[in-house]
Each structure stands twice: as C-alpha cells, then as structure tokens.
Design a protein around this motif. Structure first.
Motif, short mmCIF file in Angstrom:
data_model
loop_
_atom_site.label_atom_id
_atom_site.label_comp_id
_atom_site.label_asym_id
_atom_site.label_seq_id
_atom_site.Cartn_x
_atom_site.Cartn_y
_atom_site.Cartn_z
N LEU A 22 0.82 -1.20 0.00
CA LEU A 22 0.00 0.00 0.00
C LEU A 22 0.86 1.25 0.00
O LEU A 22 0.55 2.24 -0.69
CB LEU A 22 -0.93 0.01 1.20
CG LEU A 22 -2.15 -0.92 1.11
CD1 LEU A 22 -2.88 -0.96 2.45
CD2 LEU A 22 -3.08 -0.46 0.01
N ALA A 23 1.93 1.25 0.77
CA ALA A 23 2.82 2.41 0.81
C ALA A 23 3.47 2.64 -0.56
O ALA A 23 3.56 3.78 -1.03
CB ALA A 23 3.89 2.21 1.88
N ASP A 24 3.91 1.58 -1.21
CA ASP A 24 4.52 1.70 -2.53
C ASP A 24 3.51 2.23 -3.54
O ASP A 24 3.81 3.10 -4.36
CB ASP A 24 5.07 0.35 -2.99
CG ASP A 24 5.78 0.45 -4.32
OD1 ASP A 24 6.71 1.27 -4.42
OD2 ASP A 24 5.39 -0.27 -5.25
N LEU A 25 2.27 1.74 -3.47
CA LEU A 25 1.22 2.21 -4.36
C LEU A 25 0.93 3.69 -4.12
O LEU A 25 0.79 4.48 -5.06
CB LEU A 25 -0.05 1.38 -4.15
CG LEU A 25 -1.27 1.79 -4.98
CD1 LEU A 25 -0.99 1.60 -6.46
CD2 LEU A 25 -2.47 1.00 -4.55
N ALA A 26 0.88 4.10 -2.86
CA ALA A 26 0.61 5.50 -2.53
C ALA A 26 1.72 6.41 -3.05
O ALA A 26 1.45 7.48 -3.61
CB ALA A 26 0.46 5.66 -1.02
N VAL A 27 2.96 5.99 -2.90
CA VAL A 27 4.09 6.81 -3.36
C VAL A 27 4.07 6.93 -4.87
O VAL A 27 4.23 8.03 -5.42
CB VAL A 27 5.43 6.21 -2.86
CG1 VAL A 27 6.61 6.85 -3.58
CG2 VAL A 27 5.56 6.39 -1.37
N SER A 28 3.83 5.84 -5.58
CA SER A 28 3.82 5.92 -7.04
C SER A 28 2.63 6.72 -7.54
O SER A 28 2.74 7.49 -8.49
CB SER A 28 3.82 4.51 -7.66
OG SER A 28 2.63 3.84 -7.35
N THR A 29 1.47 6.59 -6.88
CA THR A 29 0.30 7.36 -7.27
C THR A 29 0.52 8.84 -7.01
O THR A 29 0.14 9.69 -7.82
CB THR A 29 -0.95 6.87 -6.50
OG1 THR A 29 -1.13 5.48 -6.77
CG2 THR A 29 -2.19 7.62 -6.90
N LEU A 30 1.14 9.17 -5.88
CA LEU A 30 1.42 10.56 -5.55
C LEU A 30 2.38 11.16 -6.58
O LEU A 30 2.18 12.29 -7.02
CB LEU A 30 2.01 10.66 -4.15
CG LEU A 30 2.28 12.06 -3.63
CD1 LEU A 30 0.98 12.86 -3.53
CD2 LEU A 30 2.96 12.00 -2.28
N GLY A 31 3.38 10.40 -6.98
CA GLY A 31 4.32 10.89 -7.99
C GLY A 31 3.62 11.17 -9.31
O GLY A 31 3.87 12.19 -9.97
N THR A 32 2.72 10.29 -9.70
CA THR A 32 1.96 10.48 -10.93
C THR A 32 1.06 11.70 -10.82
O THR A 32 0.94 12.50 -11.76
CB THR A 32 1.12 9.23 -11.24
OG1 THR A 32 1.99 8.11 -11.33
CG2 THR A 32 0.36 9.37 -12.52
N ALA A 33 0.41 11.87 -9.67
CA ALA A 33 -0.48 13.00 -9.46
C ALA A 33 0.29 14.32 -9.50
O ALA A 33 -0.18 15.31 -10.08
CB ALA A 33 -1.24 12.86 -8.15
N VAL A 34 1.46 14.37 -8.89
CA VAL A 34 2.27 15.59 -8.90
C VAL A 34 2.67 15.93 -10.33
O VAL A 34 2.61 17.11 -10.74
CB VAL A 34 3.51 15.43 -7.99
CG1 VAL A 34 4.52 16.55 -8.22
CG2 VAL A 34 3.08 15.38 -6.53
N GLY A 35 3.04 14.96 -11.11
CA GLY A 35 3.38 15.20 -12.51
C GLY A 35 2.19 15.73 -13.29
O GLY A 35 2.33 16.65 -14.12
N ALA A 36 1.01 15.20 -13.03
CA ALA A 36 -0.19 15.67 -13.72
C ALA A 36 -0.52 17.10 -13.33
O ALA A 36 -0.89 17.92 -14.18
CB ALA A 36 -1.36 14.74 -13.41
N VAL A 37 -0.37 17.43 -12.05
CA VAL A 37 -0.65 18.80 -11.59
C VAL A 37 0.34 19.77 -12.22
O VAL A 37 -0.05 20.86 -12.67
CB VAL A 37 -0.59 18.88 -10.05
CG1 VAL A 37 -0.58 20.31 -9.56
CG2 VAL A 37 -1.77 18.12 -9.46
N ARG A 38 1.59 19.39 -12.30
CA ARG A 38 2.58 20.26 -12.95
C ARG A 38 2.21 20.51 -14.40
O ARG A 38 2.32 21.63 -14.90
CB ARG A 38 3.97 19.64 -12.86
CG ARG A 38 4.61 19.76 -11.52
CD ARG A 38 6.02 19.20 -11.54
NE ARG A 38 6.60 19.25 -10.21
CZ ARG A 38 7.59 18.48 -9.81
NH1 ARG A 38 8.12 17.61 -10.64
NH2 ARG A 38 8.05 18.59 -8.59
N GLY A 39 1.78 19.48 -15.10
CA GLY A 39 1.35 19.64 -16.49
C GLY A 39 0.15 20.55 -16.61
O GLY A 39 0.07 21.37 -17.53
#
Length: 94
Positions: A22-39
């Motif tokens: 779950l922690a790994d999934l949260a970290v990868s999802t957060l990284g994807t979300a941050v990239g999307a917000v930057r875009g």
C-alpha cells in the motif's frame, strides 16, 4: 529485506507485506499526481479547467447526495396508497 531472506508466511508477515504494498502504491500514485498537476499548471486554459472541474465536482456531489438521501417509499406504503386510491374511486362511483 532481500528476496532470498524471505520470512515466513504468518499473519504478521502478511500484514507487513500488505502495508508495504500500500505504501509503494501511494508513493507511485502521488508521484503520478504531482506530474499531472505540474502539467496542468503549465496550460494556458487553467482557469477554464478549474471551472469545469468545479462544475463536475458539484454534479458528482449532487448525485451522491441524491443517491444516499432520497430514500424511495417503502413497498407496503406504495401498496397502501394504491388501495386507498382505489377505495376512494370505488366510493365515488356509488
């Protein structure tokens, strides 16, 4: 912990594995979300996107509230109303 140094398959180990997954999934999802917000922040139509997102969220909120707050009448209540209406109609025909 390396793959060769695996522990047993007890309940505690399973819980640790689930938490790590779950922690790994949260970290990868957060990284994807941050990239999307930057875009999104780089776009020129950000204000329009925010306005549309707000409208979508309101619509979703309205649907969610309707789903959970509008309780249909009980089946027996509906039947009782129909019987009462028929009796009233029959009494009016006399």
């Amino acid at each position: 912990m390396t793959h060769s140094a695996r522990r047993g398959d007890g309940p505690d180990d399973q819980a640790v594995l689930l938490a790590a997954g779950l922690a790994d999934l949260a970290v990868s999802t957060l990284g994807t979300a941050v990239g999307a917000v930057r875009g999104l922040l780089r776009r020129s139509d950000t204000a329009d996107l925010v306005r549309e997102a707000e409208q979508d969220l309101r619509a979703r909120g309205r649907l969610a509230l309707d789903r959970y707050t509008n309780v249909p009448p009980a089946h027996l209540e509906v039947l009782a109303r129909q019987v009462r209406a028929r009796r009233a109609a029959d009494a009016g025909d006399d």
